[in-house]
Every structure is written in structure tokens, then in C-alpha cells.
Design a protein around this motif. Structure first.
Motif, PDB file in Angstrom:
ATOM      1  N   ASN A 139       0.833  -1.208   0.000  1.00 55.27           N
ATOM      2  CA  ASN A 139       0.000   0.000   0.000  1.00 55.27           C
ATOM      3  C   ASN A 139       0.864   1.253   0.000  1.00 55.27           C
ATOM      4  O   ASN A 139       0.595   2.210  -0.742  1.00 55.27           O
ATOM      5  CB  ASN A 139      -0.937   0.000   1.210  1.00 55.27           C
ATOM      6  CG  ASN A 139      -2.093  -0.969   1.050  1.00 55.27           C
ATOM      7  OD1 ASN A 139      -2.429  -1.364  -0.060  1.00 55.27           O
ATOM      8  ND2 ASN A 139      -2.700  -1.369   2.155  1.00 55.27           N
ATOM      9  N   VAL A 169      -4.982  -0.429  -1.158  1.00 51.73           N
ATOM     10  CA  VAL A 169      -4.854   0.888  -1.788  1.00 51.73           C
ATOM     11  C   VAL A 169      -4.212   0.663  -3.145  1.00 51.73           C
ATOM     12  O   VAL A 169      -3.148   0.055  -3.238  1.00 51.73           O
ATOM     13  CB  VAL A 169      -3.983   1.834  -0.951  1.00 51.73           C
ATOM     14  CG1 VAL A 169      -3.791   3.161  -1.685  1.00 51.73           C
ATOM     15  CG2 VAL A 169      -4.598   2.082   0.414  1.00 51.73           C
ATOM     16  N   THR A 170      -4.859   1.124  -4.198  1.00 49.84           N
ATOM     17  CA  THR A 170      -4.316   0.953  -5.543  1.00 49.84           C
ATOM     18  C   THR A 170      -5.030   1.888  -6.508  1.00 49.84           C
ATOM     19  O   THR A 170      -6.044   2.508  -6.159  1.00 49.84           O
ATOM     20  CB  THR A 170      -4.459  -0.507  -6.008  1.00 49.84           C
ATOM     21  OG1 THR A 170      -3.785  -0.671  -7.257  1.00 49.84           O
ATOM     22  CG2 THR A 170      -5.915  -0.913  -6.150  1.00 49.84           C
TER      23      THR A 170
END
Length: 400
Positions: A139, A169-170
Motif C-alpha cells: 500500500n 490501496v491501488t
């Protein structure tokens, strides 16, 4: 003391890697120079490329693994080495706390990050396929790459997101199993992404030709898909943190009881790759002790289990990637997940093929034996977990 030794060992590896001479990336001649694969090991390179190709995504021009990533410019090497030396007292203080066991990996991760960032910056990379999803630094890596103007596509394996990817998270998130969509829509996963992609599973290119035309199979035949937990237990690994070892141990016992009671005639065992390396005598002895003499056969050892889904009517296992792959190809499948946290997600129709005790297992087996595959998939609302709904444009032949 073992933690200190491990920390010092990681420091030694990090410094050695930092000043090594091996290339820090592989060039892919057919690929786009602005795209890159990031993974754990060099051995995964061809498999990742095959998955990208079969999903018609942009072929990357570079492959970088944690195994090879390290800075190669002198100034960067010197800077990382100084950071490592000066930060040693701080790492020692951190590692004193039991909750900070993973801290010992940070020196190596620092060198790996420096190597990746050097490649991204020097070769003007703009897009990263991130397959190294199970590491705790991914992340933070996404946020760092985002600041460098790079778009990151995280691609988890077809297994449960909740095991290693509870917090995501991306920029792009690529799902390769329909059940992952159930997870994403539940409160078990916290995810931040801008685009969602739907891909075929990571090993699909190895077995998809086996199912262009479906083979008829004897109704009611049962296959057990082993995850090799008895070997792990034998070597001292009794807790993976997921609960799969314990669940499979329970399942083996229950299948043995159903065989003994005559509620199952016999089972075909699909061995885990770890088991296939063992002597035939040891395998036979083990399964004879839990299933009984003459109540089981082994699936062909020289053919991958994923190419043999149509050789049994019903597949049973605790929880593993191959079970998701089997269901994806539209085959009757039963999971046995007691003790596995957050699976299946609440109100998911996936619960229809999960047994949590002997009675539920026996009832599921009996019901599935009495109807064909098509009726089972429709009745239990399972088509959405199959290739027929995930990728209808591929027009795969369905099982009757």
C-alpha cells in the motif's frame, strides 16, 4: 536472541544485495517500454506474462522482482548503505516489541524499493502490474509510485482477498475470481481504487483448452482436493494464521467416517504438489489410515489437477485456489471452511456450497448426487461464480 540474529542477517543480506552486480530488471523485448511487472521471484516471470496476454492487457517491457531489485547507481548505493547503518539502533529498539516481528524485513525492503524506484525513474515507467500483493509494504509502495506519476494495477491471486488483502490501496484492482467481488462488496475488505478489472485466473492459460468441449462424467463420483495439510502438520506447521490446516484435518476425518458408514462409496484423491513428491508407499499408507482400504484412488499424478475437473462429478476440499478454479469452470464444488475467518461473507450465495459440519457435508453430497450440474448451478445461484457469467464472451460449453 533469534530476532536479533534474524535482524542482523537481514542487514547483511541487504548490504550484500545493495552492492551486488546482477541486473536489477529483465527486459521483455515484445513489451511496452512504459509498463513493468513487479513480483516476488524471477521464476514467476513467464506465468505473469501469460496471464497478462490471455487477458488482452498491455504487454510490459520490463520485469522486476524483489529477488533482483537493488540500486545500481553508486550514489544510490551509498545513500542506502548509510541509511541502513545509521538506522540499526532504531531497528533494534523496534524489534524488542513482540508486535514488531516484521521490522527485521525492512532493511531488505528498503533496498528493493530503491532498486524499483531507480528502474521506474531511469526508464520512465508509467504503469506497474503489481503481483507482489502479499507483502505488507504494497500500500505504501502504491502511494510512492503514484507520486512519481505511475499507475499501479494490483492483481491478487484467485484465493480469498481477506487472507492477505483486507486493506487495499491501488489505482486499479484486478479480480481473478468472481467470489472476490462478494468480498469487495462486503464490509470485510477496505479498498481504495479508481478502476476495477475482471481477469481470468492466473493459471487459466495452462488448462483452458481442456474445457472447450466438456467430457461426460459418472454422476455421483466424488473427488477430494488435498491441500497437503498432513505434511505441514508433520513438519510442525500447524497454524498458517488462516485456519485452513485445521479445517482440512477435520474434513479428512469426516470423509473417512462417511466412507466407513457407506454414505460415500469411494473418493478420487487429487494430490497437492507437495504430496506428489512423496514415495507412493507413504501416500498410500497415509490415506489408507484415514479413508480405509480400497475406498480411494489417486488421480493421475502426471496430469495437473486443474486439467482433470471433468473426471469427477463433485469436488470437495477445505479451501484452496484449485477449488475456486473448479467452480469457475462450472463444476460441482463443496468447500469445508469451519474456523476460517470471514468466509463466506455474510448473505453471500457462496454459503450454499459451504459445509460446516458432518451433517451439512453429507446433505450437500447427497443433494448434488441427485441432480445434474446445470440444475445445481441454477438452484444454488452459483452461475455468477463461473466463467459463464464472468467472461460470457468466451462462450464456454457448459456441463449438463
Amino acid at each position: 536472541m533469534s530476532r536479533f540474529r534474524h535482524l542482523l542477517g537481514c542487514y547483511g543480506q541487504a548490504l550484500k544485495k545493495c552492492w551486488g552486480t546482477a541486473p536489477n530488471y529483465d527486459l521483455i523485448s515484445e513489451g511496452n517500454s512504459t509498463h513493468l511487472i513487479w513480483d516476488n521471484f524471477n521464476k514467476y516471470k513467464n506465468a505473469r506474462l501469460d496471464q497478462i496476454k490471455i487477458n488482452n492487457a498491455v504487454i510490459p517491457g520490463k520485469f522486476v522482482s524483489r529477488e533482483q531489485a537493488a540500486p545500481r547507481q553508486f550514489i544510490a548505493r551509498l545513500a542506502i548503505s548509510m541509511i541502513l547503518v545509521l538506522s540499526l539502533p532504531l531497528f533494534i529498539m523496534w524489534i524488542l516489541k513482540p508486535a514488531n516481528k516484521a521490522v527485521s524485513l525492512l532493511p531488505l525492503e528498503l533496498v528493493e524499493w530503491a532498486g524499483l524506484m531507480e528502474v521506474v525513474s531511469r526508464l520512465q515507467v508509467k504503469y506497474v502490474y503489481l503481483f507482489s500483493q502479499y507483502e505488507c509494504d504494497t500500500n505504501a509502495m502504491v502511494l510512492w509510485l503514484r507520486k512519481m506519476g505511475v499507475t499501479v494495477n494490483k492483481i491478487p491471486s484467485p484465493n480469498l482477498l481477506v487472507i492477505h488483502s483486507k486493506n487495499l490501496v491501488t489505482d486499479e484492482l484486478t479480480l481473478s475470481s468472481p467470489y472476490q467481488l462478494d468480498e469487495l462488496q462486503s464490509d470485510t475488505i477496505r479498498a481504495s481504487y479508481r478502476k476495477l478489472n475482471y481477469w481470468l485466473p492466473e493459471q487459466f492459460h495452462l488448462y483452458y483448452n481442456s474445457y472447450n468441449r466438456r467430457k461426460r462424467v459418472e454422476t455421483g463420483t466424488v473427488g477430494y482436493y488435498s491441500h497437503g495439510s498432513w505434511i505441514r502438520k508433520k513438519t510442525g506447521l500447524t497454524d498458517t494464521g488462516v485456519g485452513d490446516v485445521e479445517a482440512e484435518q477435520q474434513l479428512i476425518t469426516l470423509i473417512g467416517e462417511l466412507l466407513q458408514e457407506g454414505k460415500l462409496d469411494r473418493v478420487t484423491i487429487f494430490l497437492h504438489p507437495k504430496e506428489k513428491k512423496l514415495p507412493a508407499e507413504e501416500l498410500t499408507s497415509h490415506y489408507r489410515s484415514v479413508f480405509g482400504e480400497g475406498r480411494f484412488t489417486f488421480a493421475p499424478l502426471n496430469i495437473p489437477s486443474a486439467q482433470l475437473f471433468d473426471t469427477v462429478d463433485i469436488g470437495v476440499g477445505a479451501i484452496s485456489t484449485i477449488l475456486f478454479e473448479r467452480l469457475f469452470l462450472g463444476c460441482k464444488t463443496i468447500f469445508y471452511p469451519p474456523g476460517i475467518a470471514d468466509f463466506p461473507v455474510e448473505n453471500s450465495t457462496f454459503r450454499h456450497i459451504c459445509a460446516f459440519n458432518k451433517l451439512e457435508l453429507a446433505e450437500l453430497l447427497q443433494t448434488m448426487k441427485q441432480e445434474n450440474t446445470g440444475n445445481t448451478l441454477h438452484r444454488l445461484d452459483l452461475l455468477k461464480y463461473s466463467i459463464y457469467h464472468w467472461k460470457p464472451e468466451l462462450s464456454y460449453e457448459r456441463k449438463d
